[in-house]
Design a protein around this motif. Sequence first.
Motif, short mmCIF file in Angstrom:
data_model
loop_
_atom_site.label_atom_id
_atom_site.label_comp_id
_atom_site.label_asym_id
_atom_site.label_seq_id
_atom_site.Cartn_x
_atom_site.Cartn_y
_atom_site.Cartn_z
N GLN B 37 69.51 -24.32 -6.09
CA GLN B 37 69.96 -22.96 -6.30
C GLN B 37 69.61 -22.16 -5.06
O GLN B 37 68.44 -21.85 -4.82
N ILE B 38 70.63 -21.84 -4.27
CA ILE B 38 70.43 -20.95 -3.14
C ILE B 38 70.16 -19.56 -3.70
O ILE B 38 70.74 -19.17 -4.72
N LEU B 39 69.30 -18.83 -3.03
CA LEU B 39 68.86 -17.52 -3.52
C LEU B 39 70.04 -16.63 -3.91
O LEU B 39 70.95 -16.40 -3.12
N GLY B 40 70.00 -16.18 -5.16
CA GLY B 40 71.04 -15.27 -5.63
C GLY B 40 72.33 -15.93 -6.08
O GLY B 40 73.27 -15.24 -6.45
N GLN B 41 72.35 -17.26 -6.04
CA GLN B 41 73.57 -17.98 -6.42
C GLN B 41 73.33 -18.84 -7.66
O GLN B 41 72.25 -18.85 -8.22
N LYS B 42 74.36 -19.54 -8.06
CA LYS B 42 74.23 -20.34 -9.27
C LYS B 42 73.57 -21.68 -8.96
O LYS B 42 73.43 -22.09 -7.80
#
Lengths: 112, 114
Positions: B37-42
């Motif tokens: 999970q990349i920061l702020g993403q799903k």
Amino acid sequence: AQSVTQPDIHITVSEGASLELRCNYSYGATPYLFWYVQSPGQGLQLLLKYFSGDTLVQGIKGFEAEFKRSQSSFNLRKPSVHWSDAAEYFCAVHSSASKIIFGSGTRLSIRP
Amino acid sequence: EPEVTQTPSHQVTQMGQEVILRCVPISNHLYFYWYRQILGQKVEFLVSFYNNEISEKSEIFDDQFSVERPDGSNFTLKIRSTKLEDSAMYFCASLQSGSLNEQFFGPGTRLTVL
């Protein structure tokens, strides 16, 4: 291809108000559906799951979700939210290849 | 209650370095997964592993990534030469058997590539 759509990026509700988070899925067969909650910097906690049977499923923390095949939806509901419910909520489908496909998430903020 | 554990909780590395993220799945589980999970993403699927081999991998899981179950208890994800864009939270998950069971997720390892 299987997919999950959460149309609401961010929702704000007042404490004590009811909540509904929308989720639509695209899947060829009977889906296995999940809702997860993630607090900032934390891991994923399973709220509830639907595999078969009763289309209204109860989860932890007072959450419930209803599977509606005709609408390809699995919306999450809670009758009265608490400030501690502020978090990111992810709808997900268990694909035929056993991986889980997540939606993009809905961030829930609670207004005091 | 049995749980999936992951170490370290946070890893900081320099670009180009190799990292190994470790997971201990639940002991009687047979299927193992890595997600990121990349920061702020799903949360995105990376790879699934069963019977000591990869059963499925995503397009993200290129030649820089590898997985291993070296000793029957640990399940590792190796990134050979890290890139800035590998910075993400990496989640391990395990499943007992069959598709009617729930995947149990670990708490994640936050990887920061500088």
